[in-house]
Design an enzyme around this catalytic site. Structure first.
Site, PDB file in Angstrom:
ATOM      1  N   GLY A 122       0.686  -1.043   0.119  1.00  0.00           N
ATOM      2  CA  GLY A 122      -0.034  -0.029   0.031  1.00  0.00           C
ATOM      3  C   GLY A 122       0.830   1.490  -0.068  1.00  0.00           C
ATOM      4  O   GLY A 122       1.980   1.124  -0.006  1.00  0.00           O
ATOM      5  N   ALA A 123       0.109   2.410   0.136  1.00  0.00           N
ATOM      6  CA  ALA A 123       1.154   3.746   0.103  1.00  0.00           C
ATOM      7  C   ALA A 123       1.917   3.670   1.299  1.00  0.00           C
ATOM      8  O   ALA A 123       2.842   4.378   1.325  1.00  0.00           O
ATOM      9  CB  ALA A 123      -0.048   4.794   0.099  1.00  0.00           C
ATOM     10  N   ASN A 124       1.383   3.094   2.447  1.00  0.00           N
ATOM     11  CA  ASN A 124       2.303   3.377   3.643  1.00  0.00           C
ATOM     12  C   ASN A 124       2.515   2.202   4.380  1.00  0.00           C
ATOM     13  O   ASN A 124       2.680   1.962   5.673  1.00  0.00           O
ATOM     14  CB  ASN A 124       1.182   4.039   4.801  1.00  0.00           C
ATOM     15  CG  ASN A 124       0.935   5.462   4.262  1.00  0.00           C
ATOM     16  OD1 ASN A 124       1.520   6.171   3.953  1.00  0.00           O
ATOM     17  ND2 ASN A 124      -0.313   5.837   3.990  1.00  0.00           N
ATOM     18  N   VAL A 177       1.466  -5.738   3.211  1.00  0.00           N
ATOM     19  CA  VAL A 177       0.545  -6.766   3.663  1.00  0.00           C
ATOM     20  C   VAL A 177       1.006  -7.937   3.251  1.00  0.00           C
ATOM     21  O   VAL A 177       1.402  -8.206   2.120  1.00  0.00           O
ATOM     22  CB  VAL A 177      -0.939  -6.478   3.224  1.00  0.00           C
ATOM     23  CG1 VAL A 177      -1.874  -7.339   4.035  1.00  0.00           C
ATOM     24  CG2 VAL A 177      -1.474  -4.951   3.747  1.00  0.00           C
ATOM     25  N   LYS A 237      -0.580  -6.493   8.580  1.00  0.00           N
ATOM     26  CA  LYS A 237       0.017  -5.294   7.983  1.00  0.00           C
ATOM     27  C   LYS A 237       1.028  -4.651   8.778  1.00  0.00           C
ATOM     28  O   LYS A 237       1.032  -4.366   9.766  1.00  0.00           O
ATOM     29  CB  LYS A 237      -1.102  -4.226   7.766  1.00  0.00           C
ATOM     30  CG  LYS A 237      -0.640  -2.860   7.069  1.00  0.00           C
ATOM     31  CD  LYS A 237      -1.616  -1.899   6.319  1.00  0.00           C
ATOM     32  CE  LYS A 237      -0.834  -0.765   5.914  1.00  0.00           C
ATOM     33  NZ  LYS A 237      -1.642   0.028   5.009  1.00  0.00           N
ATOM     34  N   ASP A 241     -10.121   6.218  -0.630  1.00  0.00           N
ATOM     35  CA  ASP A 241      -9.183   5.417  -1.437  1.00  0.00           C
ATOM     36  C   ASP A 241      -9.915   4.078  -2.280  1.00  0.00           C
ATOM     37  O   ASP A 241      -9.366   3.128  -2.252  1.00  0.00           O
ATOM     38  CB  ASP A 241      -7.940   4.902  -1.079  1.00  0.00           C
ATOM     39  CG  ASP A 241      -7.015   4.746  -1.993  1.00  0.00           C
ATOM     40  OD1 ASP A 241      -7.110   5.292  -3.300  1.00  0.00           O
ATOM     41  OD2 ASP A 241      -5.626   4.320  -1.625  1.00  0.00           O
TER      42      ASP A 241
END
Lengths: 245, 319
Positions: B39-41, B44, B57, B150
């Site tokens: 993901g962006a941050n 996972v 995550k 999102d």
């Protein structure tokens, strides 16, 4: 809790400074005055040279901010993300200091058990949404940056779109360096509307020198000027640093 | 991945299979099986635990983990909804290899297929069905005062039998009235110059329209000068999209206040009931056809009625 103002400088550059003071020293000076410095390095080809990369990271570290190196194409997403992230980081710092005061010891959010962090985070979120924000954008127009200016402009409109969606107020100001006569030139004074930039942007010409340090110094003093003007009319607002909460 | 220390980023995205993550606070152990996505941050992974397979995550930022856990906790209070995966654990892991604490959370592992590959495999007729399901899920989320933010095909999973959509990645989930926390340009109405980034239900509905368009134009395209006109032209040029033109344009213009309204009109469009502006070609011919047939039924009905009355009349005469 009294709401303070977050102050940020956003430096957009593609390389090394070659004129005037050390920009890393200037970034450290900004940090001392409660202004965070974030840097976005814009890539031309695949890599940025080692020296440029180190300077980009160095300025952000000294300025207590975030740095990111990107291709011009990704600029919009990056500019808004870096700004938001830096806000959260600063606010988290503020909240951590508050925690320290309450709990006495050297404690931060990470030291709390996971179950307790949620509430702290909600406070950070709430502040990020409502705090007043002043962003001074400092754009390098030297050399090869010239061709990237339309993309930079687009990224700045995108930034104002993201920030103006918040409940809190924003003020923007834009400086470019090198300027026509001096090291740095103000092209937009403090305004809530970054869109006003449209008319001034196409007129920019690029010069040879890259006076990043002097540009940062002037940016800092532009924050000061605003503050002294405010204290004159008696609505001075303190920094977060000065226990405004 | 987004703004992150490169060494840490590299480590987080490339945790080898077999790595055991042990929580500092709750002492639960998780053994990495394989990556599920970035993901962006953060990243996972699929992992094994005492309770079976889970999704875990990891992120460089405690802030990200804590915010997302906050949202997942709220989701768990929305009953009977296929909103997000359920939250199982949240903890810190001391990674000896890089000498850093890595915050993480653990959630239910949803075995499914992403939105687009499901449609590619099972057929385009599923597109609108899944979208209807998605709109119901969004309606629930909006009712609770949230906006997903999102929304994109990668964040919508199709799982189980009958196939049901599940929403993943709550990183963008935002309280209504606030600035959308995380978004992807292509699905963002701000990027297309068609609205603000303030979280309201219409923000998600715009993304739904973009998902439908993208499903019919698999190659990603970029915004041109006039975003609205560009999208309108694309909708008209595609047979599937043209059928829903009216609904899609309303979603693009932000005219729907509620997901339910969009759902209702989409259902109506499936059954050709909505008066559509613009070109009318093959669908209108079908409508015409239907009218003709119902006209014949009417005629037959009248004839039968008359015959019956005549029969009654004759019967009366005989008596």
């Amino acid at each position: 809790m009294r709401k303070g103002t977050l102050r940020q400088i956003l430096l957009i550059t593609d390389g090394c400074s070659n004129h005037g003071e050390d920009p890393i020293a200037m970034a450290a000076l900004a940090k001392e005055q409660g202004i965070t410095v974030n840097v976005i390095g814009v890539l031309d080809q695949d890599v940025m040279d080692e020296h440029g990369l180190r300077e980009v990271e160095g300025i952000a570290t000294a300025g207590g901010g975030i740095s990111q190196v990107v291709y011009a194409k990704q600029l919009s997403q990056t500019v808004q993300m870096v700004t938001r992230k830096a806000m959260t980081q600063t606010l988290q710092g503020v909240v951590n200091r508050e925690l320290k005061q309450i709990l006495g010891s050297n404690i931060s959010m990470e030291d709390l058990p996971p179950e307790k962090r949620g509430e702290v985070m909600e406070i950070v979120d709430e502040l990020g949404e409502t705090v007043e924000l002043e962003v001074l954008i400092l754009i390098d127009t030297s050399g090869s940056m010239k061709t990237k200016l339309p993309t930079v402009k687009e990224a700045l409109f995108d930034l104002s779109l993201s920030l103006n969606a918040r409940m809190g107020d924003n003020l923007f100001s834009v400086f470019v360096f090198p300027g026509k006569q001096e090291d740095v030139e103000k092209i937009l004074d403090w305004t809530p509307k970054l869109e006003a930039l449209s008319s001034v942007f196409p007129k920019l010409t690029s010069g040879g020198l890259t006076p990043t340090g002097p540009a940062l110094r002037q940016a800092i003093s532009h924050f000061q000027k605003k503050r002294s003007l405010r204290s004159l009319i008696g609505r001075d607002e303190s920094y977060f640093e000065e226990s405004s909460m | 991945m987004g703004v992150m220390n490169p060494i840490l980023k590299n480590r987080l995205c490339k945790l080898p299979a077999g790595t055991v993550i042990v929580g500092k606070w709750h002492k639960q152990a998780y053994k990495i099986v394989k990556p599920l996505g970035n993901g962006a941050n953060g990243a996972v992974y699929l992992a094994e635990s005492k309770k079976g397979l889970v999704a875990i995550k990891v992120s460089d930022s405690s802030t990200t983990i804590t915010s997302e856990v906050n949202v997942l906790k709220r989701f768990s209070k929305v009953q009977g909804a296929a909103l997000g995966p359920s939250l199982l654990d949240m903890d810190d892991w001391w990674d000896q290899k890089i000498n850093r604490t890595i915050p993480f959370y653990v959630m239910e592992y949803i075995k499914g297929e992403d939105f687009f590959s499901f449609i590619r495999k099972r057929g385009k007729e599923w597109l609108v069905i899944l979208v209807l399901q998605l709109l119901s899920a969004l309606e629930q989320l909006h009712e609770e005062g949230w906006v997903f933010g999102d929304l994109k095909p990668e964040n919508v999973l199709v799982a189980g039998n009958p196939p049901t959509i599940r929403l993943l990645d709550v990183g963008g989930t935002t309280l209504q009235g606030r600035a959308v926390k995380e978004f992807t340009e292509f699905y963002d109405r701000g990027y297309w110059g068609l609205g603000s980034r303030k979280a309201d239900p219409a923000y998600d509905l715009f993304a739904v329209a973009m998902m439908m368009i993208h499903a019919c134009y698999p190659t990603k395209f970029e915004r041109k000068e006039n975003g609205r006109k560009q999208l309108f032209t694309m909708i008209q040029a595609d047979a599937t999209l043209r059928k829903y033109e009216h609904v899609l344009m309303k979603a693009i213009d932000g005219s729907y206040v509620r997901a339910m309204d969009m759902k209702r009109e989409l259902v109506a469009a499936i059954h050709h009931d909505v008066p559509r502006a613009g070109i009318k070609q093959s669908p209108s011919r079908k409508q015409h056809h239907k009218k003709k047939r119902s006209g014949m039924i009417e005629t037959a009905f009248i004839v039968v009625t008359l015959l019956c009355m005549y029969a009654l009349y004759l019967y009366g005469q005989i008596l």
